[in-house]
Design a protein around this motif. Structure first.
Motif, short mmCIF file in Angstrom:
data_model
loop_
_atom_site.label_atom_id
_atom_site.label_comp_id
_atom_site.label_asym_id
_atom_site.label_seq_id
_atom_site.Cartn_x
_atom_site.Cartn_y
_atom_site.Cartn_z
N THR A 194 0.79 -1.45 0.02
CA THR A 194 -0.10 -0.03 -0.19
C THR A 194 1.28 1.59 0.26
O THR A 194 0.66 2.29 -0.73
N ALA A 197 2.92 1.84 -3.21
CA ALA A 197 1.46 1.96 -4.34
C ALA A 197 1.35 3.92 -4.47
O ALA A 197 1.73 4.10 -4.93
N ILE A 241 -6.30 7.30 -6.67
CA ILE A 241 -5.35 5.91 -6.10
C ILE A 241 -4.94 5.79 -5.35
O ILE A 241 -5.19 5.43 -4.86
N CYS A 245 -5.03 4.87 -1.08
CA CYS A 245 -4.02 3.53 -1.01
C CYS A 245 -4.15 4.57 0.19
O CYS A 245 -3.74 4.07 1.78
N LEU A 268 -3.95 -2.86 -8.52
CA LEU A 268 -2.99 -2.10 -8.34
C LEU A 268 -2.05 -2.23 -8.90
O LEU A 268 -1.83 -0.95 -9.77
#
Length: 360
Positions: A194, A197, A241, A245, A268
């Motif tokens: 996470t 990302a 996005i 996250c 993702l």
């Protein structure tokens, strides 16, 4: 810019508030994660932790992207719609995988051939559609040229348009499969995938905003302006996005209250692949997402070494499990890997900016 900020803020709030609702629902239904028996012993206490948290990431990101576009009087572009298609499609494959793990009470979900078939169908569809929908300047979301900081002279259509389409579909599917599995492998410690990302999509917010400000045919562009179809909308989607996250990380950080599961990691990974393809930065994405690449390479090297020599390079692959087995704490590993992810993104963004500056 208002739409970019709005997308990030909305998705963060939706994810932050929506995740505990999903946690309560999954806990009530006893939909928990099953842990592989050959993994680090410290992971056995995580058995039963709710999984499939990627549902929240997907929903929060898509809703925020739509709201930010519509709220500022925009319509979603072909490029961002294709990336969303890829993210949601692969997320569905991951959801089926997670569902099998839960219902059959095992750590393995979809058989490999079915998972690759699902990824392949979605990937081929994306590859074909990405070369369609040309705008008034003749730009499609993607091109048959291999891209680094922008499209290069290496054109897959060199041997003809039909061959170019076929080779592009193969190339794009390689990227989609590689990225989705890279994020999946990275998702082995609380918050690791996470947080990594967030770094990646945060970098792409800046990158696509810059492309939008230097788009060919707009303002005083240089000879190295960017031939990208919809950079503005890609910035909005990247922010959505990243925000999703961020909100999810509040609950996914150690000790994790929920895991993203394959639902989140495949989604993702698909978003990363799609974003690099339609922003014409396929090779640059490998540098910006360098931590994902390092973790994949650790598994590849481990398998190759064992098959060729019968010996293992690491105590366990992927790489983060090796450091667990030599005594590093989970939080220590995650934070240090986040630092590496930040350095990789910094190097990639530095190359991107340096190339533009050199043209002045």
């Amino acid at each position: 810019m208002r739409a970019v900020v709005a997308a990030g803020a909305i998705s963060l709030v939706l994810s932050l508030l929506g995740t505990p609702l999903l946690i309560r629902y999954l806990t009530r239904r006893q939909y928990g994660q099953f842990i592989r028996q050959d993994g680090p012993a410290s992971h056995h206490v995580k058995r039963g932790t709710p999984t499939m948290g990627g549902i929240v990431i997907i929903l929060a990101a898509v809703l925020a992207w739509l709201i930010a576009n519509i709220g500022t009087g925009r319509l979603p572009s072909a490029s961002s719609i294709l990336v969303v298609f890829l993210m949601v499609g692969l997320g569905l494959v991951g959801f089926l995988d997670d569902g099998i793990k839960i219902t059959r009470e095992r750590s393995l979900g979809l058989r490999a051939r079915w998972k690759f078939l699902g990824q392949g169908i979605i990937g081929v569809t994306f590859g074909i559609l990405a070369l369609q929908f040309s705008n008034s300047r003749g730009l499609a979301p993607a091109s048959t040229s291999i891209s680094f900081l922008r499209d290069t002279a290496l054109d897959l259509a060199y041997w003809g348009p039909a061959v170019g389409i076929i080779l592009f579909v193969v190339w794009s599917n390689f990227l989609i499969t590689a990225w989705s599995n890279a994020v999946n492998l990275t998702d082995g410690l609380d918050g690791l995938a996470t947080g990594t990302a967030i770094v990646f999509f945060g970098a792409y917010v800046l990158l696509t905003i810059w492309q939008g400000n230097q788009t060919c045919g707009i303002g005083e562009s240089t000879s190295l302006c960017y031939e990208v179809r919809d950079p503005g909308d890609l910035a909005i989607l990247s922010a959505a996005i990243a925000g999703a996250c961020f909100g999810f990380l509040w609950w996914n950080a150690s000790p994790a209250k929920i895991f993203m599961g394959d639902t989140g990691s495949l989604a993702l990974g698909g978003a990363i692949a799609g974003l690099t393809i339609v922003s014409r930065t396929e090779v640059l994405g490998v540098i910006i997402g360098g931590l994902f690449v390092i973790i994949v390479l650790s598994s590849v090297l481990q398998i190759a070494s064992f098959k060729l020599t019968g010996k293992r390079i690491f105590k366990m692959a992927p790489l983060h499990h090796h450091f667990e087995l030599i005594g590093w704490g989970e939080v220590t590993i995650v934070i240090r890997f986040w630092i590496i992810a930040g350095l990789c993104a910094g190097v990639g963004m530095g190359l991107f900016y340096a190339e533009w500056v050199s043209s002045l």
